[in-house]
Scaffold this motif. Structure first.
Motif, mmCIF file in Angstrom:
data_model
loop_
_atom_site.group_PDB
_atom_site.id
_atom_site.type_symbol
_atom_site.label_atom_id
_atom_site.label_comp_id
_atom_site.label_asym_id
_atom_site.label_seq_id
_atom_site.Cartn_x
_atom_site.Cartn_y
_atom_site.Cartn_z
ATOM 1 N N PHE A 69 -1.942 15.869 -0.633
ATOM 2 C CA PHE A 69 -2.283 14.500 -0.433
ATOM 3 C C PHE A 69 -1.322 13.622 -0.809
ATOM 4 C CE2 PHE A 69 -5.727 17.324 -1.806
ATOM 5 C CZ PHE A 69 -7.048 16.944 -1.268
ATOM 6 N N SER A 70 -1.132 12.594 -0.036
ATOM 7 C CA SER A 70 -0.305 11.445 -0.006
ATOM 8 C C SER A 70 -0.974 10.261 -0.377
ATOM 9 C CB SER A 70 0.802 11.269 1.068
ATOM 10 O OG SER A 70 1.742 10.261 0.825
ATOM 11 N N VAL A 71 -0.767 9.520 -1.524
ATOM 12 C CA VAL A 71 -1.711 8.400 -1.901
ATOM 13 C C VAL A 71 -0.970 6.978 -1.956
ATOM 14 C CG1 VAL A 71 -2.965 7.572 -3.629
ATOM 15 C CG2 VAL A 71 -3.220 9.958 -3.059
ATOM 16 N N ILE A 72 -1.514 6.036 -1.746
ATOM 17 C CA ILE A 72 -1.106 4.776 -1.972
ATOM 18 C C ILE A 72 -2.248 4.000 -2.626
ATOM 19 C CG2 ILE A 72 -0.426 2.315 -1.078
ATOM 20 C CD1 ILE A 72 0.680 3.755 1.465
ATOM 21 N N ALA A 73 -1.917 3.447 -3.845
ATOM 22 C CA ALA A 73 -3.042 2.797 -4.797
ATOM 23 C C ALA A 73 -2.317 1.531 -5.223
ATOM 24 C CB ALA A 73 -3.195 3.585 -5.828
ATOM 25 N N ALA A 74 -3.250 0.420 -5.653
ATOM 26 C CA ALA A 74 -3.094 -0.823 -6.218
ATOM 27 C C ALA A 74 -2.732 -0.292 -7.710
ATOM 28 C CB ALA A 74 -4.202 -1.505 -6.274
ATOM 29 N N ALA A 75 -1.840 -1.144 -8.082
ATOM 30 C CA ALA A 75 -1.499 -0.819 -9.610
ATOM 31 C C ALA A 75 -2.230 -1.742 -10.546
ATOM 32 C CB ALA A 75 0.132 -1.258 -9.936
ATOM 33 N N LEU A 107 -2.389 8.413 -11.423
ATOM 34 C CA LEU A 107 -3.028 7.324 -11.520
ATOM 35 C C LEU A 107 -3.090 6.903 -13.024
ATOM 36 C CD1 LEU A 107 -5.418 7.707 -8.466
ATOM 37 C CD2 LEU A 107 -3.354 6.331 -8.446
ATOM 38 N N GLU A 108 -3.848 7.642 -13.821
ATOM 39 C CA GLU A 108 -4.184 7.097 -15.113
ATOM 40 C C GLU A 108 -3.030 6.737 -15.816
ATOM 41 O OE1 GLU A 108 -5.873 8.661 -19.285
ATOM 42 O OE2 GLU A 108 -6.696 9.651 -17.629
ATOM 43 N N GLN A 109 -1.806 7.381 -15.488
ATOM 44 C CA GLN A 109 -0.473 7.214 -16.315
ATOM 45 C C GLN A 109 0.379 6.084 -15.766
ATOM 46 O OE1 GLN A 109 2.241 10.630 -15.443
ATOM 47 N NE2 GLN A 109 0.847 12.143 -16.661
ATOM 48 N N ALA A 110 0.020 5.643 -14.479
ATOM 49 C CA ALA A 110 0.569 4.512 -14.054
ATOM 50 C C ALA A 110 -0.521 3.370 -14.237
ATOM 51 C CB ALA A 110 0.753 4.417 -12.402
ATOM 52 N N ARG A 146 6.490 2.596 -8.266
ATOM 53 C CA ARG A 146 5.751 1.223 -8.253
ATOM 54 C C ARG A 146 6.630 0.290 -7.389
ATOM 55 N NH1 ARG A 146 1.898 -1.039 -11.804
ATOM 56 N NH2 ARG A 146 2.114 0.892 -13.313
ATOM 57 N N ALA A 147 6.000 -0.392 -6.441
ATOM 58 C CA ALA A 147 6.732 -1.398 -5.738
ATOM 59 C C ALA A 147 5.848 -2.655 -5.757
ATOM 60 C CB ALA A 147 7.002 -0.903 -4.177
ATOM 61 N N GLY A 148 6.001 -3.647 -6.866
ATOM 62 C CA GLY A 148 5.107 -4.719 -6.776
ATOM 63 C C GLY A 148 3.788 -4.275 -7.491
ATOM 64 N N SER A 149 2.593 -4.610 -6.775
ATOM 65 C CA SER A 149 1.351 -4.274 -7.118
ATOM 66 C C SER A 149 0.898 -3.005 -6.481
ATOM 67 C CB SER A 149 0.251 -5.318 -7.078
ATOM 68 O OG SER A 149 0.436 -5.662 -5.599
ATOM 69 N N LEU A 150 1.859 -2.173 -6.040
ATOM 70 C CA LEU A 150 1.372 -0.773 -5.083
ATOM 71 C C LEU A 150 2.146 0.406 -5.967
ATOM 72 C CD1 LEU A 150 1.871 -1.955 -1.490
ATOM 73 C CD2 LEU A 150 -0.192 -1.707 -2.893
#
Length: 106
Positions: A100-106, A42-45, A6-10
């Protein structure tokens, strides 16, 4: 290596693959298993696939694109499509077909 950073909201998810187990041999099986792993991370985060912003997909053989893409289209929310890139690449284990490499909003 971290599975999620996690980096900020990412959120940055490290390359996700199937387990490489004998039961997940086809591209469809491997893609489905990897996407299920992404769902869990994603769910864990505290995020979800609706918050995915960008995905890079690595295929062992680009000839598998259409079959992998059919699995992808069944997984992704059509109302929240991320930016996406798909490339052919040599993966870490010979039995792996997709990563798969993923970037998502937190």
């Amino acid at each position: 290596m971290s599975k999620t950073v996690r980096a900020g909201s990412l959120l940055f998810l490290a390359g996700q693959t199937s387990s490489g187990a004998p039961h997940a041999r086809t591209i469809e099986e491997q893609a489905s298993e990897a996407l299920a792993r992404i769902d869990a991370l994603l769910e864990q985060a505290g995020s979800s696939k609706q918050q995915v912003l960008s995905v890079t997909i690595y295929l062992k053989d680009i000839a598998l694109f259409d079959r992998m893409n059919a699995v992808w289209q069944g997984w992704i929310d059509p109302e929240h499509l991320p930016a996406r890139c798909t490339v052919q690449a040599t993966l870490g284990l010979p039995e792996l077909l997709v990563e798969f490499s993923v970037i998502a909003a937190a």
